[in-house]
Enzyme design. Sequence first.
Site, PDB file in Angstrom:
ATOM      1  N   SER A   1     -12.334  -0.370  32.144  1.00  0.00           N
ATOM      2  CA  SER A   1     -13.574   0.412  32.251  1.00  0.00           C
ATOM      3  C   SER A   1     -14.669  -0.374  32.951  1.00  0.00           C
ATOM      4  O   SER A   1     -15.650   0.208  33.418  1.00  0.00           O
ATOM      5  CB  SER A   1     -14.060   0.844  30.868  1.00  0.00           C
ATOM      6  OG  SER A   1     -14.112  -0.266  29.987  1.00  0.00           O
TER       7      SER A   1
ATOM      8  N   GLU B   1      -6.443   7.711  22.183  1.00  0.00           N
ATOM      9  CA  GLU B   1      -7.680   8.142  22.847  1.00  0.00           C
ATOM     10  C   GLU B   1      -7.760   9.658  22.986  1.00  0.00           C
ATOM     11  O   GLU B   1      -6.801  10.316  23.397  1.00  0.00           O
ATOM     12  CB  GLU B   1      -7.795   7.498  24.233  1.00  0.00           C
ATOM     13  CG  GLU B   1      -9.084   7.871  24.953  1.00  0.00           C
ATOM     14  CD  GLU B   1      -9.374   7.054  26.186  1.00  0.00           C
ATOM     15  OE1 GLU B   1     -10.371   7.343  26.869  1.00  0.00           O
ATOM     16  OE2 GLU B   1      -8.603   6.101  26.475  1.00  0.00           O
TER      17      GLU B   1
END
Length: 265
Positions: free
Chosen positions: A46, A183
């Site tokens: 990320s 997730e």
Amino acid sequence: MAKKNIGIFQRLKNNSEKIVMTTAYDYSTAKVLEEADIDGILVGDSLAQVALGYENTYNITIDEMLIFIKAVAKGAKNSFIIGDMPFMSYNLSIEQGLENAGKMISSGANAVKLEGCNEYILNLVKRCVESGIPVLGHLGLTPQSLNLIGGHKIQGKTKEAVEKILECAKKLEEAGAFAVVLELMPTESAEYITKNLSIPTIGIGAGVNCDGQIVVSDDILGKYTDFEPKFIKKFANLHDVVLEGIKEYKEAVKNKTFPSKEHSF
């Protein structure tokens, strides 16, 4: 503070204590996370968006990831650090995957994270573990497969889908993964998987019933404002704090009140 090791994750699950993890991409943030006694730090891909301004995670390279792992490892010397293996850094061959996983460990990571659970990934997990490299799995929404999934869609919404994710998680467990990230899935789905798995689950957008939680630190601290996920709570608003501080600095320089005698030689 003693150096954290892989044993902390299973121990916390066995004791019904929540695992607390977050990301770090730089030395100073890593130091703060270690002071806060976070259970695990992920140098996530990320950082492609948060630290480098890329549109998605596809663009970051293994060489870029290694730079950030080294910085975090210097700032959090006693923390358990996981390196996120970026897109196509482990997909070409087992040898390529092992080589790049090894580079992450040599740069200061204590484990690596891999997405998915197809036969190739399971073989790579086994080979990594056999080589002394702990592996964190990642199921549900897998960002490196967004082009196949078709965007940020909630996973595990049907009984069949949940059973498939659980089957994958069990295969990762058998292959030697020490935990698995879940997730973007309904709370009930993540709870079902967690209760039927021996290794810990680490949720992100998967409800409160996972064995632990992981978030992007810049999200919960209100530092990264380009995108605000529904499942994120801001525990601070660093964007506004930093903006106000810079404005005050600018005004002080313009008004010639900084540097003052106190800050001069």
